[in-house]
Design an enzyme around this catalytic site. Structure first.
Site, PDB file in Angstrom:
ATOM      1  N   CYS A 127      21.279   3.114  -7.980  1.00 13.74           N
ATOM      2  CA  CYS A 127      22.289   2.344  -7.240  1.00 13.74           C
ATOM      3  C   CYS A 127      23.325   3.275  -6.608  1.00 13.74           C
ATOM      4  CB  CYS A 127      22.941   1.364  -8.221  1.00 13.74           C
ATOM      5  SG  CYS A 127      24.451   0.600  -7.631  1.00 13.74           S
ATOM      6  N   CYS A 150      27.001   2.399  -7.261  1.00 17.66           N
ATOM      7  CA  CYS A 150      27.363   2.698  -8.657  1.00 17.66           C
ATOM      8  C   CYS A 150      27.879   4.130  -8.774  1.00 17.66           C
ATOM      9  CB  CYS A 150      26.160   2.510  -9.573  1.00 17.66           C
ATOM     10  SG  CYS A 150      25.544   0.819  -9.627  1.00 17.66           S
TER      11      CYS A 150
END
Length: 89
Positions: A14, A17
């Site tokens: 991600c 993230c």
């Protein structure tokens, strides 16, 4: 202060993230009284499902009464700190 937990739902793949991670790490350094839990949604899908996490990064701030605040997407430090202080009162 009430028991406060910050749950950080993330995954290795991600991109957003990776933007969120240093923000959470900074907060963790400054908030000894808060418990930080890191949940990799690929490794722990049951926990992600329990909290109905559909997008990552998701940050959940909770106390003994339950979930106080939920943030989806990259969230800035001030916003998270406000939720931590609200959860601790």
């Amino acid at each position: 202060m009430t028991d406060v937990t910050l749950m950080d739902f993330h995954a290795d793949w991600c991109g957003p993230c990776k933007t969120q991670d240093p923000i959470i790490e900074e907060i963790e350094e400054d908030y000894d009284e808060v418990t930080f839990e890191y949940v990799d949604v690929d490794e722990e899908p049951d926990i992600a499902n329990e909290y109905q996490v559909r997008s990552i990064p998701t940050i959940i701030v909770k106390n003994e009464e339950g979930v106080v605040e939920r943030f989806v997407g990259v969230t800035q430090r001030d916003t998270i700190e406000d939720a931590l202080s609200q959860a601790g009162n």
